[in-house]
Design an enzyme around this catalytic site. Structure first.
Site, mmCIF file in Angstrom:
data_model
loop_
_atom_site.group_PDB
_atom_site.id
_atom_site.type_symbol
_atom_site.label_atom_id
_atom_site.label_comp_id
_atom_site.label_asym_id
_atom_site.label_seq_id
_atom_site.Cartn_x
_atom_site.Cartn_y
_atom_site.Cartn_z
ATOM 1 N N GLU A 109 14.226 -14.931 9.883
ATOM 2 C CA GLU A 109 14.169 -15.592 8.586
ATOM 3 C C GLU A 109 14.622 -14.681 7.475
ATOM 4 O O GLU A 109 14.630 -13.454 7.607
ATOM 5 C CB GLU A 109 12.746 -16.064 8.326
ATOM 6 C CG GLU A 109 11.807 -14.901 8.229
ATOM 7 C CD GLU A 109 10.362 -15.298 8.388
ATOM 8 O OE1 GLU A 109 10.091 -16.263 9.126
ATOM 9 O OE2 GLU A 109 9.527 -14.638 7.769
ATOM 10 N N CYS A 157 15.215 -11.239 0.719
ATOM 11 C CA CYS A 157 14.478 -10.484 1.734
ATOM 12 C C CYS A 157 15.147 -10.757 3.078
ATOM 13 O O CYS A 157 15.379 -11.914 3.427
ATOM 14 C CB CYS A 157 13.035 -10.973 1.718
ATOM 15 S SG CYS A 157 12.040 -10.284 3.029
ATOM 16 N N CYS A 182 8.899 -7.809 16.365
ATOM 17 C CA CYS A 182 8.729 -6.399 15.990
ATOM 18 C C CYS A 182 7.855 -5.714 17.035
ATOM 19 O O CYS A 182 6.906 -6.303 17.555
ATOM 20 C CB CYS A 182 8.069 -6.290 14.619
ATOM 21 S SG CYS A 182 7.890 -4.580 14.057
ATOM 22 N N CYS A 216 1.436 -4.507 14.289
ATOM 23 C CA CYS A 216 0.410 -4.582 13.236
ATOM 24 C C CYS A 216 -0.384 -5.881 13.412
ATOM 25 O O CYS A 216 0.209 -6.950 13.611
ATOM 26 C CB CYS A 216 1.054 -4.532 11.857
ATOM 27 S SG CYS A 216 2.119 -3.084 11.641
ATOM 28 N N CYS A 252 0.172 -9.211 11.208
ATOM 29 C CA CYS A 252 1.564 -9.618 10.989
ATOM 30 C C CYS A 252 2.050 -10.518 12.131
ATOM 31 O O CYS A 252 1.917 -10.172 13.308
ATOM 32 C CB CYS A 252 2.443 -8.374 10.904
ATOM 33 S SG CYS A 252 4.194 -8.747 10.855
ATOM 34 N N GLY A 258 10.683 -7.581 11.465
ATOM 35 C CA GLY A 258 11.148 -6.370 12.132
ATOM 36 C C GLY A 258 10.947 -5.100 11.344
ATOM 37 O O GLY A 258 10.671 -5.117 10.143
ATOM 38 N N GLU A 259 11.053 -3.993 12.050
ATOM 39 C CA GLU A 259 10.899 -2.665 11.457
ATOM 40 C C GLU A 259 12.307 -2.060 11.319
ATOM 41 O O GLU A 259 12.904 -1.630 12.324
ATOM 42 C CB GLU A 259 9.994 -1.819 12.358
ATOM 43 C CG GLU A 259 9.980 -0.338 12.067
ATOM 44 C CD GLU A 259 9.719 0.024 10.609
ATOM 45 O OE1 GLU A 259 8.685 -0.379 10.056
ATOM 46 O OE2 GLU A 259 10.580 0.700 10.016
ATOM 47 N N SER A 267 4.658 0.696 4.045
ATOM 48 C CA SER A 267 3.514 -0.166 4.328
ATOM 49 C C SER A 267 2.360 0.739 4.720
ATOM 50 O O SER A 267 2.296 1.227 5.842
ATOM 51 C CB SER A 267 3.863 -1.126 5.474
ATOM 52 O OG SER A 267 4.877 -1.998 5.053
ATOM 53 N N LEU A 268 1.469 0.960 3.788
ATOM 54 C CA LEU A 268 0.402 1.927 4.030
ATOM 55 C C LEU A 268 -0.850 1.224 4.563
ATOM 56 O O LEU A 268 -1.347 1.545 5.627
ATOM 57 C CB LEU A 268 0.106 2.671 2.721
ATOM 58 C CG LEU A 268 -0.517 4.043 2.875
ATOM 59 C CD1 LEU A 268 0.355 4.979 3.689
ATOM 60 C CD2 LEU A 268 -0.799 4.660 1.503
ATOM 61 N N ASN A 286 -1.575 -12.889 3.888
ATOM 62 C CA ASN A 286 -1.273 -14.287 4.173
ATOM 63 C C ASN A 286 -1.827 -14.612 5.553
ATOM 64 O O ASN A 286 -1.451 -13.949 6.522
ATOM 65 C CB ASN A 286 0.252 -14.469 4.241
ATOM 66 C CG ASN A 286 0.782 -15.304 3.108
ATOM 67 O OD1 ASN A 286 0.071 -16.117 2.525
ATOM 68 N ND2 ASN A 286 2.041 -15.110 2.797
ATOM 69 N N CYS A 315 5.659 -12.745 6.233
ATOM 70 C CA CYS A 315 6.555 -12.120 7.184
ATOM 71 C C CYS A 315 6.501 -12.779 8.558
ATOM 72 O O CYS A 315 5.464 -12.828 9.196
ATOM 73 C CB CYS A 315 6.138 -10.655 7.280
ATOM 74 S SG CYS A 315 6.934 -9.702 8.519
HETATM 75 N N1 SAH Z 1 8.347 -3.670 9.166
HETATM 76 C C1 SAH Z 1 8.468 -3.312 7.822
HETATM 77 C C2 SAH Z 1 9.131 -4.375 6.969
HETATM 78 C C3 SAH Z 1 8.764 -5.802 7.209
HETATM 79 S S1 SAH Z 1 7.133 -6.315 6.830
HETATM 80 C C4 SAH Z 1 7.140 -2.925 7.243
HETATM 81 O O1 SAH Z 1 6.131 -3.141 7.870
HETATM 82 O O2 SAH Z 1 7.145 -2.356 6.157
HETATM 83 C C5 SAH Z 1 7.125 -6.463 5.061
HETATM 84 C C6 SAH Z 1 5.729 -6.336 4.447
HETATM 85 O O3 SAH Z 1 4.942 -7.506 4.700
HETATM 86 C C7 SAH Z 1 4.943 -5.177 5.012
HETATM 87 O O4 SAH Z 1 4.325 -4.437 3.978
HETATM 88 C C8 SAH Z 1 3.923 -5.872 5.863
HETATM 89 O O5 SAH Z 1 2.825 -5.081 6.057
HETATM 90 C C9 SAH Z 1 3.651 -7.114 5.085
HETATM 91 N N2 SAH Z 1 3.013 -8.172 5.860
HETATM 92 C C10 SAH Z 1 3.220 -8.498 7.142
HETATM 93 N N3 SAH Z 1 2.438 -9.547 7.501
HETATM 94 C C11 SAH Z 1 1.735 -9.893 6.407
HETATM 95 C C12 SAH Z 1 0.760 -10.893 6.135
HETATM 96 N N4 SAH Z 1 0.359 -11.744 7.078
HETATM 97 N N5 SAH Z 1 0.242 -10.950 4.897
HETATM 98 C C13 SAH Z 1 0.651 -10.090 3.928
HETATM 99 N N6 SAH Z 1 1.557 -9.122 4.128
HETATM 100 C C14 SAH Z 1 2.108 -9.022 5.360
HETATM 101 FE FE1 SF4 Z 2 6.484 -4.841 12.257
HETATM 102 FE FE2 SF4 Z 2 6.274 -4.567 9.601
HETATM 103 FE FE3 SF4 Z 2 5.052 -6.597 10.895
HETATM 104 FE FE4 SF4 Z 2 4.145 -4.121 11.210
HETATM 105 S S1 SF4 Z 2 4.173 -5.304 9.306
HETATM 106 S S2 SF4 Z 2 4.476 -5.596 12.857
HETATM 107 S S3 SF4 Z 2 6.038 -2.963 11.170
HETATM 108 S S4 SF4 Z 2 7.237 -6.268 10.704
#
Ligand code: SAH
Ligand code: SF4
Length: 388
Positions: free
Chosen positions: A94, A140, A147, A151, A154, A196-197, A252-253, A328, A371
Site C-alpha cells: 500500500e 507514504c 516485514c 513488531c 504492526c 516493510g523495513e 521507530s523507538l 491504530n 501500516c
Molecule cells: N519499518 C519501518 C517503517 C514502516 S512502519 C519502521 O518501523 O520504522 C511506519 C511507522 O508506523 C513506524 O513507526 C511503526 O512503528 C508505526 N506503526 C506500525 N503499526 C502501527 C500501528 N498499528 N499503530 C500505530 N503505528 C504503527
Molecule cells: Fe516492520 Fe516497521 Fe512494522 Fe516493525 S513497525 S514490523 S519494522 S513495518
C-alpha cells in the site's frame, strides 16, 4: 530473496546510456529514456517521441516491464487516499497520499494533524507562506511485502516478510501517486513509512532514493524524503555515509528501556538502545535538521508517565523531534491506544522536558490507514471507493 537491481525501470541514466548503446543509440538517448520514465512516467518506448524510431522499436521489443498497477483507491473523509498497489506477481502493498499539511497546525497546542514526520519539519522551517500555492501532498510508500521485524503492534510485522520490493516497484509507487493527484495538489514529501523495513531492503531502498533524487527524474530534494527504520544500526550508518546525512531519518523507538522495547520490537535484541543511540549520535545530520523519533503509544505497554520521563532522559542532547502515535488497532492483536488524556499527559512531560513533541492524528482512520492494514485486508472496501 534478492531482487535483481537493474530491472529496466530501476536503471539510472548511466545504465540507460550503456543499454541504448547496445542498440546503436547515442548517450543522450539514454538520458532521454531515463527522463521519459522517471520524470514523465512513460514506460512504453514507442511513445518516447524524441528517440529514433529504430531505438524505440528495439527497446519496445526488449520490453521495459511494468512495475505495478493501482488496484484500488480509498478516499477518507479527511482527504487521505490509500492506494492498494498490485505488483506484477500479484502481491499487494500500500501507499498513502496525505494532503493538506500546511495550515492545519493548531497553534500553541502542539498537536500536528499531518501523518508524517518530514512534512511537519518543512512547515516549521518554512511557515511563512505555507497557506499559499498548491496543496502539498506527502506520499507514504512501501519497501517490502510484509516485514520480517515482527513488531507486535504492526500488521506487517505480524504477517511476516513475503518478499522485498525492487527499486522499480518502490519508485513506481511515487510515479503512480503523482499521476493520481487532484487538481491543485503537488507532491512535496515522500516518507518510507509504508509496509516493510526499508533498511532491511537496503540496496533497493538506496537505488530508489537515487532514482527519486536524480535531477533528470522526479528530482526530489533529499531533504524532502524521510526513511523510517526500526533501528538497523549498520544500515543507519551506511545511509548516513551514502547520502552525507541528507536523507531525513525517522527512528521507530517506541520504548525508552531495553526490556520494554524488546517486548514490542524483537529487533531490539540485536541492536539494543545504547547501540542505537550511538548510531543516531553518529548520523551526519546537516545543521538545523533533526531526527524524528516515532513513539507508538500502546496501552499498558509503553504509555506510563514514567516512560515519558525515561524517554526524555534517553534522548537528551540529540537533535530530535518526537511524534507520538496512538496505536491504530489491528485485527491480529488485542493491543490498542491509550486514552487521549494519557497521551496528552505523556506529551506534556516531553514538552516540559524541552522537546518538540507532536501527537499525530490518525489520518484516514476510516480507510485502515495504519501500516500494512489495507494490503492485508484484501480489497474489501469499507467506505467509499474511487476506482482509478
Ligand atoms: N519499518 C519501518 C517503517 C514502516 S512502519 C519502521 O518501523 O520504522 C511506519 C511507522 O508506523 C513506524 O513507526 C511503526 O512503528 C508505526 N506503526 C506500525 N503499526 C502501527 C500501528 N498499528 N499503530 C500505530 N503505528 C504503527
Ligand atoms: Fe516492520 Fe516497521 Fe512494522 Fe516493525 S513497525 S514490523 S519494522 S513495518
Amino acid at each position: 530473496m534478492k531482487v535483481e537491481a537493474t530491472r529496466p525501470l530501476a536503471r539510472l541514466p548511466d545504465e540507460w546510456v550503456l543499454e541504448v548503446a547496445r542498440h546503436g543509440g547515442r548517450s543522450f538517448h539514454g538520458k532521454q529514456v531515463f527522463r521519459w520514465i522517471q520524470a514523465r512516467g512513460v514506460t512504453d518506448p514507442l511513445k518516447m517521441s524524441d528517440l529514433p524510431a529504430n531505438l524505440r522499436v528495439a527497446l519496445s521489443a526488449d520490453g521495459l516491464g511494468a512495475a505495478l498497477e493501482v488496484a484500488d483507491q480509498r478516499r477518507a473523509v479527511d482527504g487521505t487516499r490509500k492506494l492498494l498497489v498490485r505488483l506484477q506477481d500479484g502481491a499487494t502493498v500500500e501507499s498513502v497520499l496525505i494532503p493538506g499539511v500546511s495550515g492545519r497546525r493548531r497553534m500553541g497546542a502542539e498537536i500536528v494533524e499531518d501523518a508524517d514526520a518530514a512534512a511537519a519539519d518543512e512547515d516549521e522551517d518554512e511557515s511563512e507562506g505555507a497557506e499559499e500555492g498548491p496543496m502539498r501532498v506527502t506520499q507514504c510508500i512501501s519497501t517490502q511485502v510484509g516485514c520480517a521485524m515482527g513488531c507486535i503492534f504492526c500488521a506487517s510485522g505480524v504477517a511476516g516478510l513475503k518478499r522485498h520490493l525492487g527499486a522499480d516497484e518502490i519508485v513506481a509507487q511515487v510515479l503512480a501517486g503523482r499521476s493520481m493527484l487532484d487538481e491543485g495538489e503537488r507532491l512535496r514529501n515522500v516518507v518510507y513509512m509504508g509496509m516493510g523495513e526499508p533498511l532491511h531492503n537496503y540496496d533497493a531502498t538506496v537505488r530508489s532514493l537515487r532514482l527519486l533524487t536524480h535531477p533528470d527524474g522526479i528530482g526530489f530534494s533529499p531533504r524532502r524524503i524521510t526513511v523510517s527504520t526500526s533501528g538497523l544500526v549498520p544500515e543507519i550508518a551506511r545511509l548516513g555515509q551514502d547520502f552525507a546525512g541528507q536523507i531525513g531519518l525517522a527512528i521507530s523507538l517506541h520504548a525508552a528501556d531495553d526490556e520494554t522495547r524488546t517486548r514490542l520490537m524483537p529487533i531490539n535484541k540485536k541492536y539494543p538502545l545504547s547501540v542505537l543511540m550511538d548510531a543516531l549520535r553518529a548520523y551526519p545530520l546537516p545543521k538545523r535538521r533533526r531526527i524524528t523519533i516515532e513513539y507508538t503509544l500502546v496501552a499498558g505497554k509503553n504509555d506510563l508517565l514514567l516512560e515519558a520521563k525515561k524517554l526524555a532522559k534517553l534522548l537528551r542532547g540529540l537533535p530530535v523531534k518526537i511524534n507520538l502515535i496512538p496505536m491504530n488497532p489491528i485485527e491480529a492483536s488485542s493491543l490498542g491506544p491509550p486514552r487521549m488524556e494519557g497521551t496528552l499527559e505523556f506529551q506534556r512531560a516531553l514538552l516540559d522536558a524541552g522537546y518538540s513533541c507532536f501527537v499525530r492524528r490518525r489520518r484516514g482512520d476510516d480507510v485502515s490507514a495504519a501500516c500494512g492494514q489495507l494490503a492485508l485486508l484484501g480489497a474489501k472496501p469499507k467506505v467509499r471507493v474511487d476506482r482509478s
